[in-house]
Write a protein that holds these residues in place. Structure first.
Motif, short mmCIF file in Angstrom:
data_model
loop_
_atom_site.label_atom_id
_atom_site.label_comp_id
_atom_site.label_asym_id
_atom_site.label_seq_id
_atom_site.Cartn_x
_atom_site.Cartn_y
_atom_site.Cartn_z
N UNK A 1 0.86 -1.19 0.00
CA UNK A 1 0.00 0.00 0.00
C UNK A 1 0.89 1.24 0.00
N UNK A 2 0.58 2.18 -0.86
CA UNK A 2 1.32 3.43 -0.96
C UNK A 2 0.39 4.61 -0.74
N UNK A 3 0.94 5.72 -0.30
CA UNK A 3 0.23 7.00 -0.16
C UNK A 3 -1.06 6.88 0.64
N UNK A 4 -0.96 6.28 1.82
CA UNK A 4 -2.09 6.13 2.74
C UNK A 4 -3.29 5.42 2.10
N UNK A 5 -3.02 4.44 1.26
CA UNK A 5 -4.10 3.65 0.65
C UNK A 5 -4.54 4.14 -0.71
N UNK A 6 -3.88 5.17 -1.24
CA UNK A 6 -4.27 5.71 -2.54
C UNK A 6 -3.89 4.78 -3.69
N UNK A 7 -3.02 3.81 -3.42
CA UNK A 7 -2.63 2.84 -4.44
C UNK A 7 -2.15 1.56 -3.78
N UNK B 1 -5.24 1.86 -8.46
CA UNK B 1 -5.82 2.99 -7.73
C UNK B 1 -7.26 2.64 -7.36
N UNK B 2 -7.64 2.72 -6.08
CA UNK B 2 -9.03 2.42 -5.69
C UNK B 2 -9.97 3.52 -6.19
#
Length: 151
Positions: A56-62, A114-115
């Motif tokens: 997980x990167x960028x606090x869940x952004x990807x 990306x979610x």
């Protein structure tokens, strides 16, 4: 008009339709060379596999998903990676399509997914990777598995 006078044209129409179906249906032996060629080239088809853990990167952004691609010769094709995660009563999901140049042999690519609405969270998810390398028969390849999303 009697039942007999209606039945004869219906029977004749059915017989003509059955004859036409048989006339235009290829024989089973006609496709044998094509099937044999496809089976002979199956060794040349690439394979795809999703890694067991995505980062997980960028606090869940990807979610960075590792995908291993193996090719017997150089190819270029699109790889689609989908990740879905249930957290409580909410669903988090995303899809990414990326063009991959596959050299001869095995290589690992990292594909960022990306979610759509909510960020991914550390925990369990499910991943699916698909591709359709059009060499030689555009046979789709895929892999699906449980993923662990880690920080």
């Amino acid at each position: 008009m009697t039942v007999r006078s209606i039945r004869r044209p219906l029977i004749a129409t059915g017989l003509v339709a059955a004859a036409a179906t048989l006339a235009f249906t290829p024989s089973a032996s006609a496709s044998v060379p094509l099937r044999a060629a496809a089976q002979a080239d199956n060794a040349a088809l690439p394979t795809i596999a999703i890694g067991a853990t995505a980062k997980i990167e960028a606090k869940g952004a990807a979610a960075i998903v590792p995908v291993t691609v193996t090719c017997t010769k150089a190819l270029e094709f699109d790889v689609t990676v989908k990740v879905a995660q249930a957290v409580g009563q909410t669903m988090r999901a995303g899809t990414t399509v990326r063009r991959v140049t596959c050299a001869e042999g095995t290589q690992q690519v990292r594909i960022a997914v990306i979610p759509v609405e909510r960020p991914f969270a550390a925990g369990v998810a499910f991943g699916v990777a698909t591709a359709s390398p059009c060499d030689p028969y555009c046979t789709p390849i895929h892999d699906e598995r449980r993923l662990d999303l880690a920080l």
